[in-house]
Write an enzyme that holds these catalytic residues in place. Structure first.
Site, PDB file in Angstrom:
ATOM      1  N   GLU A 222       0.844  -1.186   0.000  1.00 63.00           N
ATOM      2  CA  GLU A 222       0.000   0.000   0.000  1.00 63.00           C
ATOM      3  C   GLU A 222       0.883   1.241   0.000  1.00 63.00           C
ATOM      4  O   GLU A 222       1.929   1.270   0.646  1.00 63.00           O
ATOM      5  CB  GLU A 222      -0.887   0.025   1.260  1.00 63.00           C
ATOM      6  CG  GLU A 222      -2.148  -0.787   1.165  1.00 63.00           C
ATOM      7  CD  GLU A 222      -3.064  -0.531   2.350  1.00 63.00           C
ATOM      8  OE1 GLU A 222      -2.871   0.482   3.049  1.00 63.00           O
ATOM      9  OE2 GLU A 222      -3.954  -1.364   2.579  1.00 63.00           O
TER      10      GLU A 222
ATOM     11  N   ASP B 288       4.296   4.488 -39.577  1.00 59.42           N
ATOM     12  CA  ASP B 288       3.000   3.950 -39.982  1.00 59.42           C
ATOM     13  C   ASP B 288       2.140   5.101 -40.486  1.00 59.42           C
ATOM     14  O   ASP B 288       2.487   6.283 -40.326  1.00 59.42           O
ATOM     15  CB  ASP B 288       2.302   3.212 -38.830  1.00 59.42           C
ATOM     16  CG  ASP B 288       2.222   4.046 -37.555  1.00 59.42           C
ATOM     17  OD1 ASP B 288       1.897   5.245 -37.650  1.00 59.42           O
ATOM     18  OD2 ASP B 288       2.510   3.502 -36.475  1.00 59.42           O
TER      19      ASP B 288
ATOM     20  N   LYS C 109       2.956  -0.613 -42.808  1.00 56.26           N
ATOM     21  CA  LYS C 109       3.087  -1.972 -42.286  1.00 56.26           C
ATOM     22  C   LYS C 109       1.741  -2.676 -42.251  1.00 56.26           C
ATOM     23  O   LYS C 109       0.697  -2.051 -42.060  1.00 56.26           O
ATOM     24  CB  LYS C 109       3.720  -1.970 -40.894  1.00 56.26           C
ATOM     25  CG  LYS C 109       2.952  -1.265 -39.789  1.00 56.26           C
ATOM     26  CD  LYS C 109       3.637  -1.501 -38.448  1.00 56.26           C
ATOM     27  CE  LYS C 109       2.892  -0.806 -37.316  1.00 56.26           C
ATOM     28  NZ  LYS C 109       3.279   0.587 -37.164  1.00 56.26           N
TER      29      LYS C 109
ATOM     30  N   THR D  32       8.751  -2.263 -27.361  1.00 57.72           N
ATOM     31  CA  THR D  32       9.692  -3.386 -27.496  1.00 57.72           C
ATOM     32  C   THR D  32      10.663  -3.187 -28.655  1.00 57.72           C
ATOM     33  O   THR D  32      11.582  -3.984 -28.820  1.00 57.72           O
ATOM     34  CB  THR D  32       8.929  -4.701 -27.706  1.00 57.72           C
ATOM     35  OG1 THR D  32       8.130  -4.600 -28.890  1.00 57.72           O
ATOM     36  CG2 THR D  32       8.029  -5.006 -26.508  1.00 57.72           C
TER      37      THR D  32
ATOM     38  N   THR E 142       9.014  -3.109 -34.199  1.00 55.94           N
ATOM     39  CA  THR E 142       8.603  -2.388 -35.403  1.00 55.94           C
ATOM     40  C   THR E 142       9.663  -1.374 -35.824  1.00 55.94           C
ATOM     41  O   THR E 142       9.970  -1.236 -37.011  1.00 55.94           O
ATOM     42  CB  THR E 142       7.263  -1.664 -35.153  1.00 55.94           C
ATOM     43  OG1 THR E 142       6.267  -2.627 -34.813  1.00 55.94           O
ATOM     44  CG2 THR E 142       6.816  -0.905 -36.384  1.00 55.94           C
TER      45      THR E 142
END
Length: 339
Positions: A48, A181, A204, A235, A238
């Site tokens: 908490e 994109d 893409k 990550t 792409t």
């Protein structure tokens, strides 16, 4: 009219280095020492969150500096609990400075029976007693409409334009800005216009979430120094794939400018072994040791811009003036004086 009280800063644990940097920059602008309000943000044994503010904040104009980055839930709860502590301590106004707004990618329903978490977080922030939000590069601009309080959304593009003008001095004619994109074209176009560069798109196609099946370059990148621009790198799959496709398309070199370096999981390892010559991110999210140690990742500071934005909010003057090159250049003069 300017407020009678001085602006006061308080920070959670999400990005203490950025909070201290903002305080230092405000000290330079004000000509007087601006520090972080002394407080305790701790956890009980069951995790908490407990907050205790040691200084008197009655009637003060308070700014909470707290990105809701990883761990997003903990940092969001810290923000809400700090706001509740300040509200119950009779602070005059509470502004949340959220350099990276987590949950922003969940801004619409893409499938049946899914939440719009960005709206839920906006409701939580409002109910906690926060009266204004200052953030940077929201994943989707319409998230500002999720709030029933004022939202000032700053942009990293003016800082990136200064950095590009400085590091590509004399060869900006060879630079081409790339949108990774179709959805990011507006962001890429804005940066391209700022530096007078051409624009191309990497289109893409996904067969399933998280997996890119095919990429196609729309535009001629032969012999160009390509600058991929986006708001979030998670990550880096792409991003690294886009760099490969651009190099295969004849690009001379590929760099990336990303507003928020989430860089989770295998991201840093992928970037280090990728075709990217450099990845430039801001310090909106506190970098990990792996990020700072990576030779082709560079971090540009946002503290000068956030410090000026806080002062403008406190003074009741324009925040949108920080979108202009003429306003931002003097603030970053120490870094890009020769640009």
């Amino acid at each position: 009219m300017p407020a009678m009280t001085e602006p006061k800063l308080i920070a959670g644990n999400a990005n203490q280095p950025l909070a201290r940097s903002i305080a230092r920059r405000m000290s330079m602008h004000r000509g007087m020492s601006v520090g972080l309000v002394e407080a305790r943000v701790e956890r009980f044994n069951d995790q908490e969150i407990f907050v205790e503010v040691y200084e008197n904040v009655r009637g003060e104009d308070m700014f909470i500096i707290q990105p809701t980055s990883n761990p997003a839930n903990d940092n969001l709860m810290e923000l809400l609990i700090i706001a509740d502590a300040l509200r119950r301590s009779s602070a005059s106004r509470i502004t949340a400075v959220i350099p990276y707004f987590g949950y922003a990618r969940q801004d619409r329903r893409t499938k049946a029976r899914t939440p719009i978490s960005a709206k839920l977080v906006a409701n939580l922030i409002h109910e906690a007693g926060i009266e204004r939000v200052l953030t940077m590069d929201l994943h989707a601009a319409q998230i500002q409409g999720f709030f029933d309080i004022p939202v000032d959304n700053l942009y990293a593009a003016p800082i990136f334009a200064l950095d590009l003008a400085h590091n590509f001095r004399g060869r900006l004619q060879d630079v081409m800005v790339i949108s990774p994109d179709v959805g990011g074209v507006a962001r890429a176009r804005e940066l391209a216009q700022r530096i007078g560069a051409q624009l191309a798109i990497v289109d893409k196609r996904r067969e399933r979430a998280g997996e890119v099946a095919e990429m196609t370059v729309i535009g001629d990148v032969s012999g160009k120094s390509c600058i991929i621009v986006d708001d979030i790198c998670d990550t880096a799959g792409t991003l690294c794939k886009a760099a490969e496709v651009l190099m295969e398309g004849g690009a001379k070199e590929v760099h990336a400018y990303i507003s928020h370096g989430v860089l989770s999981g295998p991201a840093v390892g992928r970037i280090e072994t990728s075709q990217l010559k450099s990845l430039v991110i801001t310090d909106s999210i506190a970098p990990t040791d792996a990020v700072t140690a990576c030779p082709n990742i560079r971090i540009v500071p946002t503290a000068p811009m956030f410090a000026q934005a806080i002062l403008n909010i406190w003074n009741g003057t324009s925040v949108s003036s920080l979108f202009d090159h003429e306003t931002l250049t003097p603030i970053y003069e120490g870094m890009y004086s020769a640009a």
